[in-house]
Design a protein around this motif. Structure first.
Motif, PDB file in Angstrom:
ATOM      1  N   GLY A 278      -2.019  12.229  -2.074  1.00 53.09           N
ATOM      2  CA  GLY A 278      -2.312  11.252  -1.253  1.00 53.09           C
ATOM      3  C   GLY A 278      -2.089   9.814  -2.077  1.00 53.09           C
ATOM      4  N   ILE A 279      -2.146   9.820  -3.284  1.00 54.88           N
ATOM      5  CA  ILE A 279      -1.824   8.683  -3.986  1.00 54.88           C
ATOM      6  C   ILE A 279      -0.271   8.198  -3.850  1.00 54.88           C
ATOM      7  CG2 ILE A 279      -1.431   7.665  -6.271  1.00 54.88           C
ATOM      8  CD1 ILE A 279      -4.155   9.393  -7.026  1.00 54.88           C
ATOM      9  N   SER A 280       0.711   9.317  -3.930  1.00 53.86           N
ATOM     10  CA  SER A 280       2.145   9.055  -3.564  1.00 53.86           C
ATOM     11  C   SER A 280       2.228   8.441  -2.195  1.00 53.86           C
ATOM     12  CB  SER A 280       2.779  10.294  -3.897  1.00 53.86           C
ATOM     13  OG  SER A 280       2.645  11.313  -2.916  1.00 53.86           O
ATOM     14  N   PHE A 281       1.475   8.952  -1.263  1.00 55.83           N
ATOM     15  CA  PHE A 281       1.598   8.678   0.032  1.00 55.83           C
ATOM     16  C   PHE A 281       1.142   7.067   0.242  1.00 55.83           C
ATOM     17  CE2 PHE A 281       2.037  12.812   2.866  1.00 55.83           C
ATOM     18  CZ  PHE A 281       3.094  12.939   2.069  1.00 55.83           C
ATOM     19  N   ILE A 282      -0.057   6.715  -0.562  1.00 56.37           N
ATOM     20  CA  ILE A 282      -0.321   5.459  -0.493  1.00 56.37           C
ATOM     21  C   ILE A 282       0.550   4.397  -1.214  1.00 56.37           C
ATOM     22  CG2 ILE A 282      -2.214   3.816  -1.525  1.00 56.37           C
ATOM     23  CD1 ILE A 282      -4.071   6.400  -1.470  1.00 56.37           C
ATOM     24  N   SER A 283       1.191   5.003  -2.206  1.00 56.44           N
ATOM     25  CA  SER A 283       1.997   4.235  -3.034  1.00 56.44           C
ATOM     26  C   SER A 283       3.645   4.130  -2.151  1.00 56.44           C
ATOM     27  CB  SER A 283       2.235   4.725  -4.152  1.00 56.44           C
ATOM     28  OG  SER A 283       3.151   4.013  -5.172  1.00 56.44           O
ATOM     29  N   GLN A 284       4.073   5.191  -1.877  1.00 58.64           N
ATOM     30  CA  GLN A 284       5.505   5.174  -1.370  1.00 58.64           C
ATOM     31  C   GLN A 284       6.579   4.633  -2.328  1.00 58.64           C
ATOM     32  OE1 GLN A 284       3.839   4.478   3.285  1.00 58.64           O
ATOM     33  NE2 GLN A 284       6.021   5.293   3.106  1.00 58.64           N
TER      34      GLN A 284
ATOM     35  N   TYR B 160       2.953   0.005 -12.296  1.00 60.34           N
ATOM     36  CA  TYR B 160       3.943  -0.971 -12.456  1.00 60.34           C
ATOM     37  C   TYR B 160       4.924  -1.051 -11.631  1.00 60.34           C
ATOM     38  CZ  TYR B 160       7.772  -3.574 -14.940  1.00 60.34           C
ATOM     39  OH  TYR B 160       8.657  -4.160 -15.220  1.00 60.34           O
ATOM     40  N   PHE B 161       5.424   0.388 -11.178  1.00 65.32           N
ATOM     41  CA  PHE B 161       6.167   0.526 -10.079  1.00 65.32           C
ATOM     42  C   PHE B 161       6.092  -0.161  -8.822  1.00 65.32           C
ATOM     43  CE2 PHE B 161       8.639   3.076 -12.975  1.00 65.32           C
ATOM     44  CZ  PHE B 161       9.971   3.480 -12.487  1.00 65.32           C
ATOM     45  N   GLN B 162       4.847  -0.178  -8.434  1.00 66.34           N
ATOM     46  CA  GLN B 162       4.088  -0.512  -7.366  1.00 66.34           C
ATOM     47  C   GLN B 162       4.333  -2.081  -7.373  1.00 66.34           C
ATOM     48  OE1 GLN B 162       2.676   1.714  -5.047  1.00 66.34           O
ATOM     49  NE2 GLN B 162       3.064   0.170  -3.655  1.00 66.34           N
ATOM     50  N   HIS B 163       3.898  -2.631  -8.470  1.00 64.88           N
ATOM     51  CA  HIS B 163       4.132  -4.220  -8.824  1.00 64.88           C
ATOM     52  C   HIS B 163       5.570  -4.540  -8.417  1.00 64.88           C
ATOM     53  CE1 HIS B 163       4.152  -7.969 -10.903  1.00 64.88           C
ATOM     54  NE2 HIS B 163       5.053  -7.709 -11.627  1.00 64.88           N
TER      55      HIS B 163
ATOM     56  N   TYR C 257      -2.302   5.049   4.882  1.00 63.80           N
ATOM     57  CA  TYR C 257      -3.695   5.454   5.321  1.00 63.80           C
ATOM     58  C   TYR C 257      -3.669   7.044   5.543  1.00 63.80           C
ATOM     59  CZ  TYR C 257      -4.525   0.861   6.319  1.00 63.80           C
ATOM     60  OH  TYR C 257      -4.580  -0.816   6.237  1.00 63.80           O
ATOM     61  N   LEU C 258      -2.843   7.739   5.875  1.00 63.91           N
ATOM     62  CA  LEU C 258      -2.633   9.300   5.745  1.00 63.91           C
ATOM     63  C   LEU C 258      -2.995   9.670   4.338  1.00 63.91           C
ATOM     64  CD1 LEU C 258      -2.128  12.147   6.653  1.00 63.91           C
ATOM     65  CD2 LEU C 258       0.422  11.558   6.395  1.00 63.91           C
ATOM     66  N   GLY C 259      -2.348   8.984   3.110  1.00 68.47           N
ATOM     67  CA  GLY C 259      -2.489   9.153   2.021  1.00 68.47           C
ATOM     68  C   GLY C 259      -3.844   8.831   1.505  1.00 68.47           C
ATOM     69  N   LEU C 260      -4.320   7.896   2.084  1.00 67.02           N
ATOM     70  CA  LEU C 260      -6.100   7.756   1.777  1.00 67.02           C
ATOM     71  C   LEU C 260      -6.734   8.774   2.133  1.00 67.02           C
ATOM     72  CD1 LEU C 260      -8.245   5.987   0.518  1.00 67.02           C
ATOM     73  CD2 LEU C 260      -8.130   4.797   3.102  1.00 67.02           C
ATOM     74  N   VAL C 261      -6.270   9.287   3.340  1.00 65.41           N
ATOM     75  CA  VAL C 261      -7.325  10.487   3.932  1.00 65.41           C
ATOM     76  C   VAL C 261      -7.168  11.748   2.944  1.00 65.41           C
ATOM     77  CG1 VAL C 261      -7.541  12.542   5.608  1.00 65.41           C
ATOM     78  CG2 VAL C 261      -7.275   9.946   6.375  1.00 65.41           C
ATOM     79  N   LEU C 262      -5.679  11.956   2.578  1.00 63.53           N
ATOM     80  CA  LEU C 262      -5.370  13.228   1.802  1.00 63.53           C
ATOM     81  C   LEU C 262      -6.101  13.012   0.115  1.00 63.53           C
ATOM     82  CD1 LEU C 262      -1.675  13.824   2.326  1.00 63.53           C
ATOM     83  CD2 LEU C 262      -3.513  15.248   3.043  1.00 63.53           C
ATOM     84  N   PHE C 263      -6.291  11.681  -0.188  1.00 68.35           N
ATOM     85  CA  PHE C 263      -6.657  11.472  -1.327  1.00 68.35           C
ATOM     86  C   PHE C 263      -8.211  11.787  -1.556  1.00 68.35           C
ATOM     87  CE2 PHE C 263      -9.403   8.402  -3.899  1.00 68.35           C
ATOM     88  CZ  PHE C 263      -8.898   8.881  -5.312  1.00 68.35           C
ATOM     89  N   LEU C 264      -8.942  11.206  -0.203  1.00 65.93           N
ATOM     90  CA  LEU C 264     -10.497  11.478  -0.288  1.00 65.93           C
ATOM     91  C   LEU C 264     -10.586  13.001  -0.161  1.00 65.93           C
ATOM     92  CD1 LEU C 264     -11.304   8.399   2.067  1.00 65.93           C
ATOM     93  CD2 LEU C 264     -11.760   8.806  -0.131  1.00 65.93           C
ATOM     94  N   VAL C 265      -9.764  13.832   0.735  1.00 64.78           N
ATOM     95  CA  VAL C 265     -10.000  15.323   0.920  1.00 64.78           C
ATOM     96  C   VAL C 265      -9.817  15.840  -0.611  1.00 64.78           C
ATOM     97  CG1 VAL C 265      -9.286  17.302   1.828  1.00 64.78           C
ATOM     98  CG2 VAL C 265      -9.449  15.136   3.255  1.00 64.78           C
ATOM     99  N   GLY C 266      -8.834  15.555  -1.176  1.00 63.21           N
ATOM    100  CA  GLY C 266      -8.312  16.253  -2.468  1.00 63.21           C
ATOM    101  C   GLY C 266      -9.540  15.834  -3.502  1.00 63.21           C
TER     102      GLY C 266
ATOM    103  N   PRO D 195      -4.167  -9.195 -10.224  1.00 68.72           N
ATOM    104  CA  PRO D 195      -5.282  -9.379  -9.191  1.00 68.72           C
ATOM    105  C   PRO D 195      -5.008  -9.511  -7.867  1.00 68.72           C
ATOM    106  CG  PRO D 195      -4.804 -11.373 -10.578  1.00 68.72           C
ATOM    107  CD  PRO D 195      -3.777 -10.285 -11.152  1.00 68.72           C
ATOM    108  N   ASP D 196      -3.546  -9.884  -7.496  1.00 74.16           N
ATOM    109  CA  ASP D 196      -3.394 -10.410  -6.124  1.00 74.16           C
ATOM    110  C   ASP D 196      -2.284  -9.322  -5.862  1.00 74.16           C
ATOM    111  OD1 ASP D 196      -5.557 -12.478  -5.974  1.00 74.16           O
ATOM    112  OD2 ASP D 196      -3.968 -13.585  -7.394  1.00 74.16           O
ATOM    113  N   GLY D 197      -2.273  -8.064  -5.494  1.00 73.27           N
ATOM    114  CA  GLY D 197      -1.241  -7.107  -5.215  1.00 73.27           C
ATOM    115  C   GLY D 197      -1.030  -6.846  -3.655  1.00 73.27           C
ATOM    116  N   GLY D 198      -2.311  -7.270  -2.851  1.00 75.63           N
ATOM    117  CA  GLY D 198      -2.338  -6.680  -1.679  1.00 75.63           C
ATOM    118  C   GLY D 198      -2.898  -5.648  -1.372  1.00 75.63           C
ATOM    119  N   THR D 199      -3.229  -5.199   0.057  1.00 78.01           N
ATOM    120  CA  THR D 199      -3.874  -4.006   0.330  1.00 78.01           C
ATOM    121  C   THR D 199      -3.392  -2.697  -0.416  1.00 78.01           C
ATOM    122  OG1 THR D 199      -4.428  -4.950   2.463  1.00 78.01           O
ATOM    123  CG2 THR D 199      -4.612  -2.729   2.160  1.00 78.01           C
ATOM    124  N   ARG D 200      -2.309  -2.380  -0.223  1.00 76.38           N
ATOM    125  CA  ARG D 200      -1.490  -1.138  -0.862  1.00 76.38           C
ATOM    126  C   ARG D 200      -1.767  -1.056  -2.421  1.00 76.38           C
ATOM    127  NH1 ARG D 200       2.304   2.277   1.550  1.00 76.38           N
ATOM    128  NH2 ARG D 200       3.120   0.864   3.147  1.00 76.38           N
TER     129      ARG D 200
END
Length: 268
Positions: free
Chosen positions: A217-223, A144-147, A161-170, A89-94
């Motif tokens: 886009g998801i991969s750019f958000i995640s990194q 899990y990897f993000q965790h 944020y670039l990833g978010l834009v790509l995700f929304l376009v996609g 529940p508390d992982g932060g913005t990314r």
């Protein structure tokens, strides 16, 4: 985990472990193999290729309706995304963006199965289970990897944020072209037609193109390396699938416009 220096600016550091190294590699190679298998004629059996190998197999295959099969494909991954909000529940913005993007993506797919798509064939259970397993493991793995990145410094180049834009376009482009495909058939009509409208005038599978953008886009958000491997591996698979889809249309329609590419306008 030791990385190539050129990647360190774009990828999170993670706990040093052979598992952390090999899982992304195995994921990438497995998806690339599935893409190659499509090209050589070993198709996952759904859509227009749902019964392509049925006469070649000596084993009795279990067939499902497309609606049932597609719901099995996407529902476990969607539920994994929903559950992650309670588990972490508390992982932060990314972290919240990764969870949200994955959950929204698979919710959209379930919504399309129930209210948008019009199907002409069925699905083979083996293919359904394989694809469903990949989507579920990819979703759980990316979360899990993000965790595991919690407590590590963020990459010096922030792509979320670039990833978010790509995700929304996609996701919007994918939905729009699925909607156009659904309008090709009248009620109870089963046949195939040459798609038109949107990017269908340039490529046969723009919905795949935008799905690649979604996962990129998801991969750019995640990194994380795992999210990058899922995005690149999915692109390899969809390239193979779009290539054989175009070959199928050319074989079925004498008037298929040869200038229309498979996936990337003017290129492929």
């Amino acid at each position: 985990m030791t990385m190539v220096p050129a990647l360190q600016s774009f990828v999170y550091q993670q706990p040093s472990s052979l598992v952390m190294i090999y899982i992304p590699v195995i994921t990438l190679l497995s998806l690339a193999y599935l893409g190659l298998s499509e090209i050589i004629g070993k198709h996952l059996q759904y859509s227009k290729f749902w019964n392509v190998n049925s006469q070649k197999s000596s084993a009795k295959q279990i067939k499902l309706s497309s609606t049932t099969g597609m719901l099995i494909l996407y529902t476990p991954a969607f539920l994994a995304g929903v559950a992650s909000f309670c588990i972490y529940p508390d992982g932060g913005t990314r972290f919240l963006l990764v969870e949200s993007a994955l959950t929204i993506h698979f919710f959209k797919r379930v919504f399309e199965v129930l209210f948008v798509h019009k199907y002409s064939g069925g699905m083979i259970l083996d293919s359904v289970m394989l694809i469903s397993f990949f989507y579920f493991i990819a979703t759980v793995g990316m979360i899990y990897f993000q965790h595991l990145t919690q407590g590590f410094p963020e990459p010096s180049i922030d792509l979320k944020y670039l990833g978010l834009v790509l995700f929304l376009v996609g996701i919007c482009g994918n939905f729009y072209h699925h909607y156009l495909l659904s309008k090709l058939r009248e009620k109870n009509e089963k046949g195939y037609k040459i798609p038109k409208g949107g990017l269908f005038n340039l490529v046969l599978c723009p919905h795949y193109f935008f799905e690649i953008l979604t996962f990129l886009g998801i991969s750019f958000i995640s990194q994380t390396m795992f999210s990058y491997s899922c995005a690149v591996g999915s692109a390899f698979y969809l390239m193979g699938r779009s290539y054989v889809t175009r070959k199928w249309y050319i074989s079925k329609f004498e008037n298929f416009p040869k200038e229309v590419k498979a996936l990337i306008p003017y290129v492929f």
